[in-house]
Design a protein around this motif. Structure first.
Motif, short mmCIF file in Angstrom:
data_model
loop_
_atom_site.label_atom_id
_atom_site.label_comp_id
_atom_site.label_asym_id
_atom_site.label_seq_id
_atom_site.Cartn_x
_atom_site.Cartn_y
_atom_site.Cartn_z
N GLN A 118 -5.85 36.18 18.83
CA GLN A 118 -7.03 35.73 19.53
C GLN A 118 -7.34 34.33 19.27
O GLN A 118 -7.61 33.24 19.65
CB GLN A 118 -8.12 36.72 19.79
CG GLN A 118 -8.87 36.40 20.66
CD GLN A 118 -10.51 36.97 20.50
OE1 GLN A 118 -9.95 38.18 19.93
NE2 GLN A 118 -11.06 36.67 21.02
N ARG A 119 -7.11 34.45 17.22
CA ARG A 119 -8.02 32.91 16.31
C ARG A 119 -6.30 32.05 16.58
O ARG A 119 -7.38 31.03 17.16
CB ARG A 119 -7.48 33.90 15.59
CG ARG A 119 -7.99 32.68 14.47
CD ARG A 119 -9.00 33.44 12.94
NE ARG A 119 -8.63 31.91 12.27
CZ ARG A 119 -9.20 32.24 11.29
NH1 ARG A 119 -9.79 33.37 10.41
NH2 ARG A 119 -9.92 30.83 10.23
N LEU A 120 -5.57 32.61 17.27
CA LEU A 120 -4.32 31.41 17.39
C LEU A 120 -4.08 31.02 18.86
O LEU A 120 -4.18 29.98 18.85
CB LEU A 120 -2.94 31.89 16.79
CG LEU A 120 -2.75 32.54 16.08
CD1 LEU A 120 -1.08 33.50 15.72
CD2 LEU A 120 -2.25 31.58 14.61
N ASP A 121 -4.68 31.61 19.68
CA ASP A 121 -4.81 30.81 21.51
C ASP A 121 -5.95 30.16 20.84
O ASP A 121 -6.16 29.43 21.69
CB ASP A 121 -5.75 32.84 21.77
CG ASP A 121 -5.28 31.50 23.34
OD1 ASP A 121 -4.59 30.82 23.59
OD2 ASP A 121 -6.73 31.94 23.95
N LEU A 122 -7.78 30.44 20.20
CA LEU A 122 -8.37 29.31 20.22
C LEU A 122 -8.00 28.30 19.31
O LEU A 122 -8.33 27.10 19.83
CB LEU A 122 -9.19 30.03 19.16
CG LEU A 122 -10.22 31.49 19.99
CD1 LEU A 122 -11.20 32.14 19.60
CD2 LEU A 122 -11.08 31.19 21.54
N ALA A 123 -7.21 28.12 18.52
CA ALA A 123 -6.54 27.57 17.78
C ALA A 123 -6.01 26.21 18.70
O ALA A 123 -5.92 25.38 18.82
CB ALA A 123 -5.68 27.84 16.90
N GLN A 124 -5.17 26.73 19.10
CA GLN A 124 -4.44 25.93 20.52
C GLN A 124 -5.14 25.19 21.57
O GLN A 124 -4.95 24.58 21.61
CB GLN A 124 -3.19 27.24 20.68
CG GLN A 124 -2.16 27.63 20.22
CD GLN A 124 -0.83 26.32 19.45
OE1 GLN A 124 -0.79 25.59 20.66
NE2 GLN A 124 -0.47 26.56 18.54
N GLN A 125 -6.75 26.11 22.08
CA GLN A 125 -6.84 25.59 23.28
C GLN A 125 -7.70 24.35 21.93
O GLN A 125 -8.26 23.15 22.79
CB GLN A 125 -7.95 26.70 23.65
CG GLN A 125 -7.59 27.56 24.37
CD GLN A 125 -8.45 28.50 24.58
OE1 GLN A 125 -9.74 28.10 24.56
NE2 GLN A 125 -8.05 30.09 25.62
#
Length: 455
Positions: A118-125
């Motif tokens: 989830q955190r990496l997804d937020l970072a990619q966004q």
């Protein structure tokens, strides 16, 4: 093979020692295994903690790269972010390999994976939004708030996992220490018991060795005593044989002179001849007693009963004893009972009665009557010798049948103290019994009983 009691104890002791040593070895092996397991668990815990710290560090590093890229639009920070993100999956895989035995931690790891994804997804966004329009701030702010909340959740989960791992380690170490202490106590007790049993076995072996040495010494003494007894018997037999011949000549010559001179000379003038004959007979009896005792001590004295006519035997005995009385004693014989014959060893019975009559004559210096009574029954032969002599003190009667024992009241009466010892030896071979009734200056009565079990 029949084992002795001590042999069984020693074999049992060795068995217990081997069992204890096996138990101690097994406990030592368990201690070593437990220590190795504890060391492995400590290493594993440290590696789990280091991996968790590595994951947090990688997340923080990637977050720093993302921020640097968004704030400064620096491509190197984006590369830094990408490199750091690539390190997270291997660390998660390693962590999963380390905690495969703990289901609770596996569940926490699964939650951690989702939070990291989830955190990496937020970072990619956030990165894509920046690359699309760097001037948009409201959306970035919302993503940052979500990322911050995610980071805090991850931190809380990692802290919980670290705390659980440390607690598990502490419990394991504590239990391991308790088990090791218990096993060390068991090792000490086992070692002590082993030492105690070995000491007991050593004591038993030493005792057996001492007994064996004592038995060897005793056997050697017995052999020496037997050799000495045989030599003594040979010596006394030789002496008896050498002395009997001249003594027989003296007694025979004295008897011939008595028969020749008696019609020509009065009894008073023949006293010296009677003394010669009496002294020779006393010497013959003494030699016979010594030889009998020597044969008894050597185990060579045997009892061979035959059928003997008792009345004739007793009358012949009194005739043989008459010269010893010096014409001062009245010797009487009385027979009772229904039987006339008895099974006895004639030579041993002669030694028994001749010694009792000889003592009765010897210790009646003032004369008097000496009674010999025979009670012949089918199962028991009883003799009684009664005199009116000096008697036997009570304290002497306890050891009366030991060699060289004489009463304190014998005064100047000559004697060796062997007669009653011979009586007892000969009577024991007949399985008989002897009793005495006596008072000082009141006379003595000996009662001899011989069972008639043979015939």
């Amino acid at each position: 093979m029949k084992w002795s009691l001590e042999g069984k104890w020693i074999a049992t002791g060795f068995g217990l020692v081997m069992t204890l040593m096996g138990g101690i070895s097994f406990i030592s092996y368990q201690n070593a295994t437990r220590l190795a397991e504890s060391a492995s668990q400590v290493r594993q815990t440290h590696e789990v903690l280091e991996t968790l710290l590595g994951i947090l560090s990688a997340l923080n590093e990637s977050e720093a790269g993302r921020r640097g890229y968004i704030l400064f639009n620096d491509r190197s920070e984006l590369e830094r972010y990408n490199r750091t993100v690539q390190l997270i999956d291997p660390k998660l895989s390693r962590l999963q390999a380390l905690i495969t035995q703990d289901k609770a931690q596996q569940q926490q790891l699964e939650a951690l994976r989702k939070l990291i994804a989830q955190r990496l997804d937020l970072a990619q966004q956030s990165i894509r939004l920046h690359q699309k329009d760097a001037t948009v701030r409201s959306t970035q702010t919302a993503l940052m708030v979500a990322s911050t909340r995610n980071r805090q959740t991850i931190q809380s989960l990692v802290d919980a996992m670290q705390q659980q791992e440390q607690q598990a380690l502490e419990r394991s170490v504590s239990q391991s220490q308790a088990n090791i202490k218990l096993r060390m106590l068991l090792e000490f007790l086992g070692t002590f018991l082993t030492f105690l049993i070995l000491s007991s076995i050593f004591a038993l072996l030493y005792r057996q060795m001492v007994k064996r040495q004592q038995a060897e010494v005793l056997q050697q003494k017995m052999v020496q005593e037997k050799e000495l007894s045989d030599l003594k018997l040979q010596f006394f037999s030789m002496v008896s044989h050498e002395f009997r011949t001249p003594l027989s000549s003296i007694v025979g010559s004295a008897q011939i002179l008595d028969e020749t001179l008696y019609p020509l000379v009065g009894k008073q003038k023949l006293k010296s001849l009677y003394r010669i004959r009496s002294a020779a007979q006393v010497m013959t009896q003494l030699l016979s007693d010594i030889l009998t005792l020597a044969r008894a001590d050597a185990g060579k004295l045997e009892c061979n009963p035959t059928l003997v006519e008792m009345q004739a035997f007793c009358l012949n005995l009194l005739d043989d004893m008459q010269p010893l009385s010096k014409l001062e004693h009245s010797m009487q014989f009385d027979i009772q009972g229904a039987c006339t014959y008895a099974y006895v060893d004639e030579k041993l019975l002669y030694s028994i009665l001749s010694n009792l009559l000889s003592n009765a004559i010897k210790y009646s210096p003032n004369g008097g009557t000496i009674d010999l009574t025979l009670n012949c029954e089918p199962k028991l032969l009883t003799f009684q010798v009664k005199d009116e002599g000096i008697g036997i003190p009570t304290e002497t009667q306890k050891n009366l049948y030991e060699p060289f024992r004489r009463g304190r009241n014998v005064g100047g009466i000559l004697g060796t103290g062997l007669g009653l010892a011979v009586v007892k030896k000969c009577l024991d071979l007949h399985h008989g019994d002897i009793a005495v009734e006596s008072q000082v200056d009141g006379g003595t009565t000996f009662t001899v009983k011989i069972p008639q079990e043979i015939g």
